[in-house]
Design an enzyme around this catalytic site. Structure first.
Site: not given
Ligand code: CA
Length: 597
Positions: A266, A326, A328
């Site tokens: 992202w 989490d 990322d």
């Protein structure tokens, strides 16, 4: 360099004449070429890439603004994005041919006269109800190529506009926003293709990197970054051709979980022409509850290197195998060179300050881990990184528990653990900078932790797919943010400047020996790149969560930055969000130059 600049001045003058004629007769404005893109790091009269060069170093050879002149740095103009849409502004502006292109919250883009700040045109994307951005309605910037300026939208489209008129030339749907997809990163241009990832890792989407013909928007190749999915190429009639499975189905994922495996890339892709590789980071595996998906879950939480000519993964390096926090791996992998202290040879490397709190240095030709060290002071989930094996040494008691085997075993909530960094990371989306003059990385770091626990979850299209709960907490009394200068060879923090609120804006460094960055408290600041002495600051009226740029115009150096508080912290920051809820929203871009007395 000097020759290049002289050449540019000359062509600039020719351009000025042509422009005057254009005003009366309609001669075409200057187009952006592949050469412009590849020379962006050296060509100081424009900013045509996200990262001030496709390597993403965010280093400018400009030196007019330096430690002794910066005291005279004053605003030239400011432009308001207006409306009621004042949310997080994370855009890096572009500058080309007398215009500045800056995106804004809610999928807007503005073209401004770079000298005066006068608005030339605006495009406001019509967003449907039901968009699902996880972390505020942000946009991180545009790409520019030919006569087009191209940016992504919150409903997962890519829009290309005529850079001179603001008219839509092409528009392509990237993915289904109703399934949780969106697009917030700045696209990058590589060999005439526009390279994008996708957002939506909290909704069980499938992370993917796409290459499109920048002039038409038509797909050239698409490469999923969840192991097991098929990649495709497209022939000149647009016909889909199989281009090989990413990895091996079920090698690192159990059952069908890879079908909703997340790993959203992202943030922006970067490109190094020396090794002809695109580098992009991938997000968390989905769902967050790691007990549901035993295995490494490739290619989540990784740096992935893709050959732009084939659309195939050449190497990958996973910073958090089997992520359960989490973490990322989306942060930028920035190409740089260093002299190996043992062999004395120059190494083609890349550096990444990961969400998980470790700084990774890899050989960018093959992905081999060369060095890894903490860049934040508290890391609980791992004791360190075993550089020879290339893997973390986990603290198993810092993995949140399995709801079905502990925490009472009622299947509702597993054991809660405290872990640092928090899921918002030792560093998040805000890009760092690297200076080949000081050989240091300038990293916007944050010190914080979280209580985190797992819950059961099943995939449902368009619904959050976490299987976890969390509360972010502070770990120090006097600060969360820390602007750090880091030596990638020794792993030492050379200097730091603490910041009360979490840092969320990117960094710029210059040959003038300065580092620029913004704070949520609203200041754009500059420090001496070698010593970390703060030498300048300016209050922009709202929090700065965007990366600054610099460029030269008519012999004068300018600095510009977007201002507007928002992003993930006020939405997800738990106890930290309460600490920063006095900060005001905004939406503007500021431009500075030296005052001539
Ligand atoms: Ca995530």
């Amino acid at each position: 360099m000097e020759q290049l600049r002289k050449g540019w001045r000359l062509s600039g003058m020719v351009g000025a004449v042509a422009f005057a004629v254009a005003g009366m007769g309609g001669v075409q404005a200057k187009e952006v070429t592949d050469t412009d893109i590849l020379n962006d790091a050296e060509n100081t009269s424009q900013v045509v890439t996200h990262g001030l060069g496709t390597k993403g170093q965010r280093y400018s050879p400009l030196a007019q603004i330096n430690a002794s002149t910066v005291k005279d740095l004053v605003p030239v103009w400011s432009f308001s994005f207006g409306g009621e849409k004042q949310r997080g502004q994370q855009s890096q502006p572009l500058v080309h041919d007398g215009k500045m292109f800056v995106t804004a919250s809610y999928s807007r883009i503005f073209a401004l006269d770079v000298k005066t700040g006068e608005k030339l045109w605006k495009y406001e994307h019509r967003l449907p109800d039901g968009i699902m951005p996880c972390c505020d309605v942000v946009n991180r910037g545009a790409a520019i190529y030919g006569n087009l300026v191209i940016f992504g939208t919150l409903d997962a489209q890519l829009v290309a506009l005529d850079k001179d008129s603001g008219k839509v030339v092409w528009k392509e749907k990237i993915a289904d926003y109703k399934a949780g997809y969106s697009l917030t990163a700045a696209p990058q241009i590589v060999k005439g293709m526009v390279i994008t990832g996708n957002s939506g890792g909290e909704f069980g989407i499938v992370g993917r990197v796409d290459a499109r013909d920048a002039k038409t928007g038509k797909l050239v190749w698409t490469r999923p970054v969840v192991e097991g999915h098929m990649g495709y190429k497209y022939d000149k009639d647009g016909k889909q051709v199989d281009n090989g499975i990413s990895g091996t189905t079920n090698a690192t994922w159990p059952g069908d979980l890879w079908k909703t495996g997340g790993a959203a890339p992202w943030l922006s892709a970067y490109y190094d022409p020396d090794v002809n590789l695109i580098f992009i980071g991938t997000g968390n595996p989905a769902p967050w509850n790691s007990h549901l998906r035993p295995g490494d879950n490739l290619y989540s939480a990784s740096t992935v290197a893709i050959d732009p000519d084939t659309g195939k993964i050449v190497w990958h390096y996973q910073t958090t195998p089997h992520d359960g926090w989490d973490f990322d791996g989306v942060n930028e992998f920035v190409s740089f060179e260093y002299k190996d202290p043992k062999s004395g040879k120059m190494v083609k490397a890349g550096g990444k300050a990961d969400r998980n709190g470790f700084f990774f240095v890899n050989d960018r030709t093959n992905g081999k881990l060369l060095n890894a060290f903490p860049f934040v002071k508290q890391i609980d989930w791992a004791k360190g990184i075993d550089v020879a094996k290339g893997r973390p040494i986990y603290n198993d008691d810092k993995r949140p528990g399995n709801p079905f085997t502990d925490g009472g075993g009622d299947g509702k909530k597993g054991k809660t653990v405290f872990n640092a960094p928090s899921f918002l990371g030792g560093k998040n989306q805000m890009p760092m900078a690297y200076s080949p003059a000081t050989n240091l990385f300038y990293v916007p770091a944050n010190e914080w932790g979280m209580d985190i626990w797992n819950e059961p979850v099943t995939y449902k299209k368009g619904a959050a797919y976490l299987g976890a709960g969390f509360t972010i907490k502070t770990v120090a009394d006097d600060h969360i943010g820390a602007r750090r200068a880091i030596d990638p060879v020794t792993g030492k923090i050379v200097w730091e400047i603490k910041n009360n609120a979490p840092l969320w804006g990117g960094v710029l460094t210059t040959k003038g020996g300065l580092v620029f960055w913004g704070t949520p408290e609203g200041f754009l600041k500059a420090a001496d790149a070698k010593t970390g002495k703060e030498v300048w600051s300016f209050q922009t009226g709202s929090g700065v969560v965007a990366p600054p740029i610099t460029y030269e115009l008519d012999g004068e150096q300018y600095v510009a930055v977007a201002s507007g508080w928002g992003g993930a912290v006020p939405l997800w920051g738990g106890e930290v969000a309460k600490k920063v809820n006095f900060l005001e929203q905004g939406g503007s871009v500021w431009v500075f130059k030296l005052h001539k007395s």
